[in-house]
Design an enzyme around this catalytic site. Structure first.
Site, PDB file in Angstrom:
ATOM      1  N   GLU A 306       1.163  -1.351   0.436  1.00 35.42           N
ATOM      2  CA  GLU A 306       0.012   0.470   0.418  1.00 35.42           C
ATOM      3  C   GLU A 306       0.578   0.908   0.079  1.00 35.42           C
ATOM      4  OE1 GLU A 306      -3.232   0.492  -0.159  1.00 35.42           O
ATOM      5  OE2 GLU A 306      -3.156  -1.842  -1.162  1.00 35.42           O
ATOM      6  N   HIS A 309       1.577   2.450  -3.486  1.00 33.56           N
ATOM      7  CA  HIS A 309       0.805   3.063  -4.352  1.00 33.56           C
ATOM      8  C   HIS A 309       0.512   4.816  -4.109  1.00 33.56           C
ATOM      9  CE1 HIS A 309      -1.503   0.281  -5.557  1.00 33.56           C
ATOM     10  NE2 HIS A 309      -1.631  -0.725  -4.658  1.00 33.56           N
TER      11      HIS A 309
END
EC number: 3.4.24.39
Length: 354
Positions: A306, A309
């Site tokens: 994550e 991202h």
């Protein structure tokens, strides 16, 4: 990193859904885009193979959430995506997260690219490309991924009309609402541990990318070029930095579902436009803190995934071009370098010794 005032302000997590074997024939799915009014896109997906397919809906044209269904380019420059990137549990998947497409059947959908992209008056190129994990008809066990690429369409956009389209994700959310739903003691403990492991794994992977085995690097990123190794090392180093602090940083981390995208089998998600990362309940209940198994999911690599991202960690932020080892290692080098799971899988491989 950020601050833990009920929200765990900092950065990331989420590992994602995916397949296990290798890519199928690129011609099994025929994806066609047709331009509609202004930034509207009409898309069709036809199963031109001989078998019925149970296709994972998340992160694809079958998903009803504001996910990255197409890539948008202005000239050679990619227009930043401003929707949601969701990480999916790869096992024990619920039937409702699949879309069954029978042999010969066509699925059709329409959406407005302006909902998840900032578009001005200009000419853009739209294309859909990626890997869709699937199970055999009647099953919910991922068996493989199908690599696909649509036709590219050229679209002339009226900037004023595009600006009038409501954004799928607001530029900010009510912080008071966020503060009302905080981290429990157990959530805080699990997240703090995951961040610590994330920092260690990312740091080791960054070193390996810079000066480790070129064969191992090429397995995940499909090249041994020094420039690509430098980019991968820098992104992983930035992730290690973000994971190393709970009180400063460029991302915000939440223990509860502030946007409402924690559906069945969703581990976590990232809103790249606001650099916000959200843990879902099964992030805590379904994943171990750290796995010793090659290419398995855990909280540490989900968090690392994550972080990549978020563009505030390292720009540009990554996308979900291929979930899991089979799909991720089938990507070209250019797409692997911008694929979140490639980083999570590589970090896992360096740690476990895959």
């Amino acid at each position: 990193m950020r601050s833990f005032s009920k929200i765990l302000a900092v950065a990331s997590l989420a590992a994602i859904a995916n397949s296990a074997v290798l890519k199928r024939d690129n011609n099994v799915l025929e994806v066609t885009l047709v331009a509609g009014e202004n930034a509207v896109v009409h898309a069709s997906v036809k199963n031109v193979g001989a078998e019925d397919l149970n296709l994972l809906s998340y992160g694809s044209l079958f998903d009803t959430a504001p996910v990255q269904k197409i890539n948008v380019y202005e000239g050679e420059t990619a227009v930043p995506f401003k929707g949601v990137l969701r990480a999916i549990q790869r096992t024990d998947l619920a039937p409702e997260v699949f879309h069954t497409l029978a042999a010969g059947e066509t699925f059709e959908t329409s959406f407005n690219a302006a909902e998840v992209h900032d578009l001005s008056t200009s000419t853009y190129t739209f294309v859909a490309e990626g890997a869709i994990p699937f199970a055999k008809a009647g099953s919910t066990e991922i068996s493989d991924s199908i690599i696909f690429k649509s036709n590219a369409i050229t679209v002339s956009v009226d900037g004023e009309a595009a600006k009038s389209v409501a954004k799928a994700i607001p530029s900010s959310i009510d912080r008071r609402t966020v503060l009302q739903s905080g981290c429990s003691t157990s959530q805080r403990s699990a997240t703090t541990q995951a961040l610590s492991y994330c920092a260690s794994l990312a740091r080791a992977a960054s070193t390996a990318a810079s000066s480790g085995s070129s064969t191992k690097f090429s397995e995940y990123f499909k090249t041994t070029s020094s420039s690509t190794r430098s980019v991968v090392a820098a992104r992983l180093s930035a992730v290690a930095s973000q994971c190393s602090s709970l009180t400063s940083g460029s991302t915000k981390y939440y223990c509860t579902d502030v946007y409402g995208y924690c559906e069945s089998n969703v581990l976590a998600y990232t809103i790249p436009s606001t650099n916000e990362i959200v843990n879902c309940p099964i992030y805590y209940s379904a994943l171990p803190a750290l796995t010793g198994t090659c290419h398995a999911q855990d909280r540490a690599t989900t968090t690392l995934h994550e972080f990549t991202h978020a563009p505030a960690t390292y720009s540009p932020g990554t996308a979900d071009n291929g979930y899991g080892y089979a799909a991720a290692t089938a990507l070209t080098s250019a797409r692997a370098v911008l694929n979140a799971d490639s980083y999570a899988l590589y970090a896992n491989a360096i740690y476990v010794g895959c």
